[in-house]
Write a protein that holds these residues in place. Sequence first.
Motif, mmCIF file in Angstrom:
data_model
loop_
_atom_site.group_PDB
_atom_site.id
_atom_site.type_symbol
_atom_site.label_atom_id
_atom_site.label_comp_id
_atom_site.label_asym_id
_atom_site.label_seq_id
_atom_site.Cartn_x
_atom_site.Cartn_y
_atom_site.Cartn_z
ATOM 1 N N ILE A 1 4.861 -107.879 -58.345
ATOM 2 C CA ILE A 1 5.166 -108.608 -59.572
ATOM 3 C C ILE A 1 5.017 -110.109 -59.347
ATOM 4 C CG2 ILE A 1 6.971 -109.004 -61.296
ATOM 5 C CD1 ILE A 1 7.677 -106.041 -60.892
ATOM 6 N N LYS A 2 5.354 -110.561 -58.134
ATOM 7 C CA LYS A 2 5.103 -111.972 -57.801
ATOM 8 C C LYS A 2 3.608 -112.273 -57.911
ATOM 9 C CE LYS A 2 5.524 -115.232 -53.925
ATOM 10 N NZ LYS A 2 4.269 -115.198 -53.169
ATOM 11 N N SER A 3 2.803 -111.356 -57.371
ATOM 12 C CA SER A 3 1.361 -111.540 -57.418
ATOM 13 C C SER A 3 0.873 -111.594 -58.869
ATOM 14 C CB SER A 3 0.682 -110.390 -56.673
ATOM 15 O OG SER A 3 -0.700 -110.474 -56.761
ATOM 16 N N ILE A 4 1.424 -110.707 -59.703
ATOM 17 C CA ILE A 4 1.015 -110.648 -61.115
ATOM 18 C C ILE A 4 1.355 -111.961 -61.834
ATOM 19 C CG2 ILE A 4 1.652 -109.563 -63.312
ATOM 20 C CD1 ILE A 4 1.754 -106.870 -61.765
ATOM 21 N N ILE A 5 2.595 -112.455 -61.606
ATOM 22 C CA ILE A 5 3.019 -113.683 -62.290
ATOM 23 C C ILE A 5 2.180 -114.872 -61.820
ATOM 24 C CG2 ILE A 5 4.994 -115.248 -62.697
ATOM 25 C CD1 ILE A 5 5.655 -112.567 -63.784
ATOM 26 N N GLU A 6 1.947 -114.954 -60.509
ATOM 27 C CA GLU A 6 1.160 -116.086 -59.988
ATOM 28 C C GLU A 6 -0.274 -116.022 -60.495
ATOM 29 O OE1 GLU A 6 1.748 -116.066 -55.754
ATOM 30 O OE2 GLU A 6 3.758 -116.970 -55.923
ATOM 31 N N ASP A 7 -0.778 -114.794 -60.675
ATOM 32 C CA ASP A 7 -2.123 -114.633 -61.208
ATOM 33 C C ASP A 7 -2.180 -115.158 -62.637
ATOM 34 O OD1 ASP A 7 -4.788 -113.776 -61.029
ATOM 35 O OD2 ASP A 7 -4.313 -111.926 -62.098
#
Lengths: 372, 197
Positions: A254-260
């Motif tokens: 989810i961190k990856s998704i938000i940063e994306d």
Amino acid sequence: MEYKFLFDSLVIAGISTILALLIIIVDSIVNNYGEVTISINDNKKVIKAKGGSSLLTTLSAERIFIPSACGGRGTCGACKVIVTTDIGPVYPTEKPFMDKSELETNTRLSCQIKVKQDVSIKIPEELFLIKKIKARVEKITDLTHDIKEIIFKFNEGVDFSFKAGQYVQLEIPPYEKIKDFTQRAYSISSAPKIKDKIELLIRLVPGGILTTYVFKFMKEEMEFDIIGPMGDFIVRENNSVMICGAGGSGMAPIKSIIEDMIDNNIKDREIWYFFGARSASDQFYIEKFRSYEKILPNFHYVPMISESESGDRWKGEKGMITTVMDKFLKTKIDKNAPREGYLCGSPGMIDACVKIMKDNGIKEENIYYDKF
Amino acid sequence: MTPNINVVILLFASIFTGNIVLSYFLGLCSFISISKDLKSSNGLGLAVTFVLTISVAICYVILKYILKPFDLEYLRFIVFIIVIAAVVQILEMLIERMSSALYISLGIFLPLITVNCAILGVVLFMEIRKYDFLQTLFFSIGSGIGWWIAILALAAIRRKIENAPVPAGLKDAGITLIIIGLMAMAFMGFSGMLSVQ
């Protein structure tokens, strides 16, 4: 007298050896399936290999990597492939992972079936993109007492492209009593924009083979094999409200998704992220996500703790993730807007959250999750 | 002294009057659990007969020509178990190659033939009763066939009573044990016909 004992042992050893030789001879005759041909996706790729091993290992020797979170032990059910040749009935070890439509399309677990004859199989095209590459540990950071953030750097020139939310498999060498290479799946927590590094969050599982290794032996500058990217836990591109829930190292995708989303400047989508931990000291990345809230105006970060310790200076939400999520779904999040669920965490947490989401009117087919 | 028994009589005696499972109650675990299904019962019966015949013959040879001359009889249990385990290993490989459907339906009970007490039982009877090689062969084939017939009969009866109104507490294993008891009593009827001990 003592020679008699030695002699007796030798006789027993002799008998055992003869029987063992017999077994080896029969094994080499019976289990010799010769060379077999595996045809993938209607002859799009044809491999010749020695028969007798599982389909999963046979394919990975040919550098085709079927996702397998458990490393071929038949516990995750991820390594499904469609087998169009008749290779006999489904094993009892496969049945728990198959639903009715999968049984009808001859879907099998590639780690459970042996390649004994020429077979044709069907796999998703994107699996051809999965590669096995070397990566060096660049930095290890302790996020909490049992979660580490590990940054792996690839060699010069490697372009590791993936979608936010996907995972990789990390392979570790044998250590102590573990005699084999071990693989486990971890979601990538860094943004896809960074292509020469990936970041993983690894939580210590008591007794876990790989996590014990990471906590005891993994040092900066060591080199490991990474296989990936895999998985379909990715953001569906539409305008529905994203309701994300995670606990512990479930933070990663989810961190990856938000940063994306930050990198791609997607600012209008409404996102609620509920992150549960046991105590305030198990919470991490709070400042990071507060700063993301300033960049993305419609992103709301809701960290919570489930244990109320005395003297705790925790100011945020308290309670189980399900309770807090239920409260927000009932009071703060627009019930009439289309909503989607994105969950990552333990199976127990996911099942409980799916139930809460369904009770609040989110359709099950719009809830996506990675159970690890 | 080798007992003076005709081998044909010994064969029938070990099938009927001295049935290994119904008279001696050996090899009950797989007898009860696999008899749920007639087809796998047939496969397991064949497998047990095969393992029994081969391993008893090998054990006889080892006992007579290795263990006895070298005064190693105190090690016979270990040797017998190793022989049985090896034969089962080989059988497992053969079945997996030849019939994967049977391999799947036998599941864990195939490797567990190793610890099927009927097999070690027959090996030990062979030794106690001092049979010669031919008698041993017929005795082990007979015992295997006896076990096979018994599991087939039990599986057939269980299929017949599948829809019978059995009291809840007696379902499955309970009623099966009662059936085995009744079958054992029925087999006792054979005991007047032949008697070899």
